[in-house]
Design an enzyme around this catalytic site. Structure first.
Site, PDB file in Angstrom:
ATOM      1  N   THR A 227       0.817  -1.216   0.000  1.00 47.88           N
ATOM      2  CA  THR A 227       0.000   0.000   0.000  1.00 47.88           C
ATOM      3  C   THR A 227       0.850   1.265   0.000  1.00 47.88           C
ATOM      4  O   THR A 227       0.500   2.266  -0.636  1.00 47.88           O
ATOM      5  CB  THR A 227      -0.904   0.002   1.262  1.00 47.88           C
ATOM      6  OG1 THR A 227      -1.704  -1.166   1.220  1.00 47.88           O
ATOM      7  CG2 THR A 227      -1.791   1.217   1.322  1.00 47.88           C
TER       8      THR A 227
ATOM      9  N   ASP B 102       1.577  -6.993  -4.110  1.00 51.30           N
ATOM     10  CA  ASP B 102       0.778  -7.005  -2.888  1.00 51.30           C
ATOM     11  C   ASP B 102       1.399  -8.120  -2.048  1.00 51.30           C
ATOM     12  O   ASP B 102       1.636  -9.220  -2.563  1.00 51.30           O
ATOM     13  CB  ASP B 102      -0.671  -7.333  -3.233  1.00 51.30           C
ATOM     14  CG  ASP B 102      -1.565  -7.267  -2.023  1.00 51.30           C
ATOM     15  OD1 ASP B 102      -2.521  -6.488  -2.052  1.00 51.30           O
ATOM     16  OD2 ASP B 102      -1.326  -8.013  -1.042  1.00 51.30           O
TER      17      ASP B 102
HETATM   18  N1  ASP Z   1      -2.538  -5.960   0.873  1.00 45.58           N
HETATM   19  C1  ASP Z   1      -1.480  -5.032   1.139  1.00 45.58           C
HETATM   20  C2  ASP Z   1      -0.181  -5.786   1.175  1.00 45.58           C
HETATM   21  O1  ASP Z   1       0.090  -6.467   2.106  1.00 45.58           O
HETATM   22  C3  ASP Z   1      -1.715  -4.323   2.393  1.00 45.58           C
HETATM   23  C4  ASP Z   1      -0.640  -3.349   2.772  1.00 45.58           C
HETATM   24  O2  ASP Z   1       0.284  -3.076   2.075  1.00 45.58           O
HETATM   25  O3  ASP Z   1      -0.753  -2.821   3.855  1.00 45.58           O
HETATM   26  O4  ASP Z   1       0.586  -5.672   0.274  1.00 45.58           O
END
Ligand code: ASP
Length: 630
Positions: free
Chosen positions: A49, A117
């Protein structure tokens, strides 16, 4: 370095390379030419993210090659004036300097081609990150891995085992909200990670989130929504970043093996996590434990308990351990440790299951993958290693005895100090002084007792100098070895940007240079500056110093700013021992300086007849007789 700066790797894109930075200018760009020394950090941007942006539909997506461009738009993340003046518009990024930090943060970003991700991460990505750190290890003071939060603790735990004899800091961080959103935790997490990585010698794989720097293999993701997304249930933070960054030096795990950093780049994938629940069927347990499984983390109840009335499950566990499957017991509770206090727990150990103490599930699983891939260990050793504290990941038995601040307390009492902060400050002033005094007296017993009193063996004095710096100047190899065995770090730079290796070279401590190199020490900084120091040695005819540099891995043909090599100066001043030494060790007599002159031509101009004889008899057509590498 070459991969970072030449960008030839198949899986990564180098942001600095995209920006057209070549190797030489990059090397030059990373030196401390300013008053405030620079701390160099490599950022591995793997996805998550933190770097995402909103597309036209408002959906968060990673966008290739956009991250660095955006960083350059933020004054908190990019001191344009300083960076452009020093490195040009496409050079590395630089943080604005603050009064409180010792070093100005200069950072390069290595952006992965498949921004990921972290839910999609596999062991292959862990290996890739470890190898990328290895490739650039000698060129940076610290590393920040930008990572999605979902599996961040798994990656941090795995890296803590794979990065063997780690001497530099590696921080994993991410965010719940993208860094470029108006209100984001990403900015603080990233900035604090950069500042800590450049300024503090904490040779561990850490996670930074919120205000805490935590040991990576002690963390778990605790919240899908809170900015305090990670917690370290069984171990207090290594540092906190509030108005001041406060490091708990006593809790740092320091490798006490005289070994150079390396990467263990394989993992056993036949591992799994099995969480007990009431009425779990023996069929499920049986299927789970079938080959090819080789290691299982069993999450049991409370202090490590299984139902004593389920002989069917116990039988499956027993059969598996007999087949050689390593089964490690950890608790399902968020905090605490497994023990054999209850019959329900003892039963497991009688049947070959081993205790995992207070390891997190992430640490236990990744440790199994690491331990089971060590082909040099037999099964019994692997079982032992799972119960041994390898990287600070578990607390087994009684904590090591520490004579809790007695010495400092005694002084504090006499000074009428009372608050914890005053005590902490007193320790940070007294311990370096006392350690240094013990080094000067060559008093190994005193050094050990100071560590017992809570001194961090790598604690620096006001000039940033540690006991190891002093010991390298003093020159007692026994003291140096002892300090290294006590966990002293070879990479710490003092206020003048000198490492213990710099001191050992400049005091010509050859035995010490060898042992420092064995522990991963390396030359750092600008090659031209090193060239200048060797040219000074050659001018003075100081062959011993040239030998010190050679032992430390310097290139004896390195030029100074005028393009002259040490051989030019040794020849010019007719220092025959130095000329001979340089020629014998591969110095190139055909190198020309900025005026187009070779060492021989300089010697001729200076009528340095002995040097001329050596140079002319040394070889023709660039071939140097008797040259040998050492
Ligand atoms: N789904 C994302 C990931 O783990 C969530 C994040 O980055 O906080 O890459």
């Amino acid at each position: 370095m070459s991969r970072l700066l030449c960008g030839s790797h198949g899986n990564v894109v180098c942001a600095t390379n995209n920006d057209g930075l070549n190797m030489e200018s990059a090397k030059r760009s990373l030196t401390g030419l300013t008053n405030k020394p620079e701390g160099r950090v490599l950022v591995l941007y793997t996805g998550g993210t933190i770097g995402m942006m909103r597309n036209e539909q408002g959906v968060l997506v990673p966008i290739a090659n956009a991250f660095v461009k955006n960083l350059r738009k933020y004054p908190q993340l990019y001191d344009r004036e300083y960076a452009e003046k020093k490195f040009g518009a496409m050079g590395p990024l630089v943080l604005p300097v603050t009064a409180t930090d010792n070093r100005r943060v200069v950072y390069n970003v290595l952006e992965y081609t498949n921004l990921c991700d972290s839910s999609n991460m596999t062991m292959d990505e862990w290996i890739r990150i470890a190898n990328d750190i290895k490739e650039s290890y000698e060129h940076f003071d610290g590393f920040v891995v930008l990572h999605g939060t979902d599996t961040l603790s798994y990656t941090a735990s795995a890296l803590s085992f794979m990065l063997e004899a780690l001497g530099k800091i590696v921080i994993l961080t991410g965010s719940q909200v993208p860094i470029f959103d108006t209100r984001s935790d990403g900015l603080d997490n990233f900035l604090a990670s950069l500042v800590i990585a450049a300024n503090y010698n904490i040779p561990e794989v850490c996670v930074f989130f919120g205000t805490n720097l935590m040991r990576g293999n002690r963390t778990s993701k605790a919240s899908a929504t809170s900015f305090e997304a990670f917690y370290s249930p069984n171990f207090s933070p290594l540092a906190t970043a509030n108005i001041k960054i406060e490091v708990d030096y006593r809790s740092i795990f320091r490798s006490c093996i005289l070994e150079k950093f390396y990467v263990h780049a394989s993992l056993n994938r036949n591992v799994g996590l099995l969480r007990l629940f009431p009425s779990i069927t023996s069929e499920l347990v049986k299927v789970f434990l079938q080959p090819p499984i080789e290691g299982v983390v069993l999450q049991t109840y409370g202090a490590g308990n299984v139902p004593t009335n389920r002989e069917d499950i116990i039988a499956e566990l027993r059969a598996a351990t007999k087949r050689g499957v390593v089964i490690v017991n950890i608790t399902q509770c968020a905090t605490g440790c497994v023990s054999d206090a209850y019959e329900a727990g003892k039963l497991l150990y009688k049947n070959g299951v081993i205790p995992g103490f207070d390891m997190t599930p992430e640490a236990a699983l990744t440790k199994l993958a690491y331990v089971l891939s060590k082909h040099e260990w037999d099964t019994e050793t692997k079982r032992q290693m799972m119960q041994t504290n390898l990287r600070g990941e578990l607390t087994a038995g009684r904590p090591p005895t520490m004579q809790d601040w007695d010495l400092v307390e005694a002084v504090a009492r006499s000074l009428r100090l009372s608050s914890a902060a005053e005590l902490q400050e007193l320790g940070s002033i007294l311990f370096p002084a006392m350690l240094n005094a013990a080094v000067i007296r060559r008093d190994i017993v005193k050094l050990e007792s100071l560590q017992g009193y809570g001194a961090d063996i790598s604690q620096a004095n006001a000039d940033g100098r540690t006991a190891l710096h002093i010991a390298c100047c003093e020159g007692d190899i026994k003291v140096v070895r002892r300090l290294l065995k006590m966990g002293a770090n070879v990479h710490i730079k003092d206020r003048f940007d000198r490492t213990p290796l710099t001191d050992a070279i400049e005091y010509d401590r050859h035995e010490i240079i060898k042992v420092l190199l064995q522990c991963g020490a390396h030359l750092h900084g600008d090659a031209v500056q090193i060239g200048e120091r060797m040219c000074d040695a050659a001018t003075a005819g100081n062959t011993k110093r040239l030998q010190s540099y050679l032992m430390a891995g310097a290139d004896l043909s390195q030029k100074d700013v005028s393009g002259r090599t040490p051989l030019h100066f040794a020849a010019l001043h007719n220092h025959t021992d130095a000329v001979k030494f340089l020629l014998d060790h591969g110095a190139d007599p055909h190198c020309i300086d900025m005026l187009g002159q070779t060492a021989t031509e300089l010697a001729k101009a200076a009528r340095a007849s002995d040097a001329i004889r050596l140079l002319t008899s040394s070889g023709q057509n660039g071939v140097v007789k008797n040259a040998h590498a050492s």
